[in-house]
Design a protein around this motif. Structure first.
Motif, mmCIF file in Angstrom:
data_model
loop_
_atom_site.group_PDB
_atom_site.id
_atom_site.type_symbol
_atom_site.label_atom_id
_atom_site.label_comp_id
_atom_site.label_asym_id
_atom_site.label_seq_id
_atom_site.Cartn_x
_atom_site.Cartn_y
_atom_site.Cartn_z
ATOM 1 N N GLY A 24 0.804 -1.263 0.154
ATOM 2 C CA GLY A 24 0.540 -0.141 0.058
ATOM 3 C C GLY A 24 1.013 1.212 0.064
ATOM 4 N N SER A 25 0.095 2.045 0.863
ATOM 5 C CA SER A 25 0.722 3.144 0.766
ATOM 6 C C SER A 25 2.401 3.402 1.985
ATOM 7 C CB SER A 25 0.042 4.445 1.885
ATOM 8 O OG SER A 25 -0.252 4.730 2.696
ATOM 9 N N SER A 70 8.483 2.360 1.178
ATOM 10 C CA SER A 70 9.221 1.035 0.577
ATOM 11 C C SER A 70 10.491 0.633 1.605
ATOM 12 C CB SER A 70 9.989 1.151 -0.836
ATOM 13 O OG SER A 70 11.045 2.142 -1.445
ATOM 14 N N GLU A 77 3.773 -6.214 -4.744
ATOM 15 C CA GLU A 77 2.698 -6.028 -3.654
ATOM 16 C C GLU A 77 2.690 -6.617 -2.793
ATOM 17 O OE1 GLU A 77 0.196 -3.200 -1.496
ATOM 18 O OE2 GLU A 77 1.711 -2.853 -3.076
#
Length: 166
Positions: free
Chosen positions: A133-134, A137, A153
Protein backbone atom coordinates in the motif's frame (compact mmCIF):
# COMPACT_ATOMS: atom_id res chain seq x y z
CA UNK A 1 12.31 -19.16 28.41
CA UNK A 2 10.24 -21.48 26.24
CA UNK A 3 9.12 -20.73 22.67
CA UNK A 4 6.06 -22.79 21.75
CA UNK A 5 2.88 -22.82 19.70
CA UNK A 6 -0.06 -21.04 21.29
CA UNK A 7 -2.73 -23.02 23.08
CA UNK A 8 -6.33 -21.94 23.76
CA UNK A 9 -5.50 -20.93 27.35
CA UNK A 10 -2.95 -18.40 26.01
CA UNK A 11 -5.46 -16.22 24.14
CA UNK A 12 -6.16 -13.65 26.90
CA UNK A 13 -2.43 -13.32 27.63
CA UNK A 14 -1.63 -12.95 23.91
CA UNK A 15 -4.18 -10.16 23.59
CA UNK A 16 -2.72 -8.42 26.65
CA UNK A 17 0.90 -8.71 25.47
CA UNK A 18 0.08 -7.46 21.98
CA UNK A 19 -2.06 -4.57 23.26
CA UNK A 20 0.55 -3.42 25.79
CA UNK A 21 3.47 -3.73 23.36
CA UNK A 22 1.71 -1.93 20.52
CA UNK A 23 0.76 1.05 22.71
CA UNK A 24 4.43 2.03 22.53
CA UNK A 25 4.41 2.37 18.72
CA UNK A 26 3.26 5.54 17.01
CA UNK A 27 2.00 3.55 14.02
CA UNK A 28 -0.19 1.29 16.17
CA UNK A 29 -3.85 1.19 15.17
CA UNK A 30 -5.06 -0.29 18.44
CA UNK A 31 -6.52 -3.21 16.48
CA UNK A 32 -3.52 -5.55 16.49
CA UNK A 33 -5.04 -8.05 18.96
CA UNK A 34 -8.26 -8.06 16.92
CA UNK A 35 -6.27 -8.70 13.75
CA UNK A 36 -4.75 -11.80 15.36
CA UNK A 37 -8.19 -12.95 16.52
CA UNK A 38 -9.53 -12.60 12.98
CA UNK A 39 -6.56 -14.45 11.48
CA UNK A 40 -7.12 -17.22 14.01
CA UNK A 41 -10.88 -17.36 13.29
CA UNK A 42 -10.19 -17.59 9.54
CA UNK A 43 -7.52 -20.27 10.11
CA UNK A 44 -5.05 -17.95 8.40
CA UNK A 45 -2.25 -18.16 10.97
CA UNK A 46 0.74 -20.07 9.65
CA UNK A 47 2.51 -19.52 12.99
CA UNK A 48 1.30 -18.37 16.37
CA UNK A 49 4.21 -18.52 18.79
CA UNK A 50 4.42 -17.49 22.41
CA UNK A 51 7.45 -16.85 24.56
CA UNK A 52 6.75 -18.20 28.02
CA UNK A 53 8.83 -17.43 31.08
CA UNK A 54 7.98 -18.92 34.48
CA UNK A 55 4.55 -19.93 33.17
CA UNK A 56 3.73 -16.43 31.92
CA UNK A 57 3.36 -15.32 28.29
CA UNK A 58 5.87 -12.48 27.80
CA UNK A 59 6.10 -12.35 24.00
CA UNK A 60 4.19 -13.27 20.88
CA UNK A 61 4.77 -13.63 17.13
CA UNK A 62 2.21 -14.26 14.40
CA UNK A 63 2.81 -15.19 10.78
CA UNK A 64 0.18 -15.58 8.09
CA UNK A 65 0.23 -16.60 4.46
CA UNK A 66 0.86 -13.89 1.91
CA UNK A 67 1.37 -13.45 -1.79
CA UNK A 68 3.80 -11.09 -3.47
CA UNK A 69 2.33 -10.05 -6.79
CA UNK A 70 1.21 -13.34 -8.35
CA UNK A 71 3.59 -15.46 -6.27
CA UNK A 72 2.18 -17.45 -3.34
CA UNK A 73 4.31 -19.04 -0.68
CA UNK A 74 5.39 -16.12 1.46
CA UNK A 75 5.00 -15.83 5.22
CA UNK A 76 3.98 -12.40 6.50
CA UNK A 77 5.37 -11.86 10.00
CA UNK A 78 3.44 -9.60 12.30
CA UNK A 79 2.85 -8.65 14.88
CA UNK A 80 5.91 -9.38 16.96
CA UNK A 81 5.23 -8.18 20.50
CA UNK A 82 7.04 -8.31 23.83
CA UNK A 83 5.80 -6.99 27.15
CA UNK A 84 7.36 -3.52 27.60
CA UNK A 85 8.76 -4.56 31.00
CA UNK A 86 10.68 -7.36 29.22
CA UNK A 87 12.22 -5.37 26.37
CA UNK A 88 15.94 -5.75 25.63
CA UNK A 89 16.09 -9.28 27.06
CA UNK A 90 16.31 -11.13 23.74
CA UNK A 91 12.69 -12.31 23.72
CA UNK A 92 11.81 -10.75 20.35
CA UNK A 93 15.03 -12.02 18.80
CA UNK A 94 14.38 -15.53 20.08
CA UNK A 95 10.82 -15.49 18.73
CA UNK A 96 12.04 -14.21 15.36
CA UNK A 97 14.77 -16.86 15.08
CA UNK A 98 12.23 -19.60 15.86
CA UNK A 99 9.78 -18.19 13.32
CA UNK A 100 12.35 -18.00 10.54
CA UNK A 101 13.44 -21.57 11.19
CA UNK A 102 9.85 -22.82 11.03
CA UNK A 103 8.88 -20.72 8.00
CA UNK A 104 11.90 -21.99 6.02
CA UNK A 105 10.34 -25.47 6.06
CA UNK A 106 7.28 -24.46 4.02
CA UNK A 107 7.64 -20.95 2.60
CA UNK A 108 9.86 -19.39 -0.04
CA UNK A 109 10.52 -16.40 2.16
CA UNK A 110 9.27 -14.07 4.86
CA UNK A 111 8.07 -10.51 4.54
CA UNK A 112 7.12 -7.85 7.10
CA UNK A 113 6.68 -4.15 7.66
CA UNK A 114 9.08 -2.84 10.26
CA UNK A 115 12.25 -1.08 11.31
CA UNK A 116 15.13 -2.03 8.99
CA UNK A 117 17.58 -1.35 11.83
CA UNK A 118 15.99 -4.05 13.97
CA UNK A 119 14.92 -6.62 11.37
CA UNK A 120 18.11 -6.28 9.32
CA UNK A 121 19.94 -8.35 11.94
CA UNK A 122 17.83 -11.33 10.85
CA UNK A 123 18.61 -10.82 7.15
CA UNK A 124 15.51 -8.82 6.21
CA UNK A 125 16.07 -6.07 3.66
CA UNK A 126 14.14 -3.68 1.45
CA UNK A 127 13.85 -4.99 -2.10
CA UNK A 128 13.29 -2.79 -5.16
CA UNK A 129 9.73 -3.05 -6.37
CA UNK A 130 8.35 -4.57 -3.15
CA UNK A 131 5.44 -2.71 -1.58
CA UNK A 132 2.54 -2.70 0.85
CA UNK A 133 0.00 0.00 0.00
CA UNK A 134 1.22 3.44 1.00
CA UNK A 135 3.91 2.16 3.41
CA UNK A 136 7.29 3.73 2.56
CA UNK A 137 9.35 1.12 0.69
CA UNK A 138 12.26 1.24 3.15
CA UNK A 139 9.99 -0.34 5.79
CA UNK A 140 8.73 -3.20 3.59
CA UNK A 141 11.30 -5.89 4.24
CA UNK A 142 11.80 -9.39 2.86
CA UNK A 143 13.93 -12.38 3.67
CA UNK A 144 13.94 -14.69 0.64
CA UNK A 145 14.88 -18.27 1.49
CA UNK A 146 16.10 -18.93 -2.06
CA UNK A 147 17.41 -16.97 -5.01
CA UNK A 148 14.07 -15.44 -6.01
CA UNK A 149 14.00 -11.69 -5.41
CA UNK A 150 10.49 -10.61 -4.38
CA UNK A 151 8.87 -7.92 -6.53
CA UNK A 152 5.33 -6.64 -6.40
CA UNK A 153 2.62 -5.75 -3.93
CA UNK A 154 2.39 -7.84 -0.76
CA UNK A 155 -1.12 -9.27 -0.68
CA UNK A 156 -2.06 -10.04 2.89
CA UNK A 157 -5.15 -11.29 4.71
CA UNK A 158 -8.05 -8.80 4.87
CA UNK A 159 -7.76 -8.75 8.69
CA UNK A 160 -4.85 -6.33 8.33
CA UNK A 161 -7.29 -3.74 6.99
CA UNK A 162 -9.11 -3.41 10.33
CA UNK A 163 -9.40 0.20 11.40
CA UNK A 164 -9.54 1.62 14.89
CA UNK A 165 -13.10 2.00 16.19
CA UNK A 166 -14.04 5.59 17.04
Amino acid sequence: MLIRNEIADDLPAIRAVVTEAMKMLAQSTGTEAQIIDRLREDKALALSLVAEDDGRVVGYLAASRARIGAHDGWGLIGPLAVLPSRHRQGIGSTLMAAAILRLRATFQGAVLVGDPGYYGRFGFRACPGLGVGSVPSEFVLALPFGAAEPRGEVIHHPAFGLKQQA
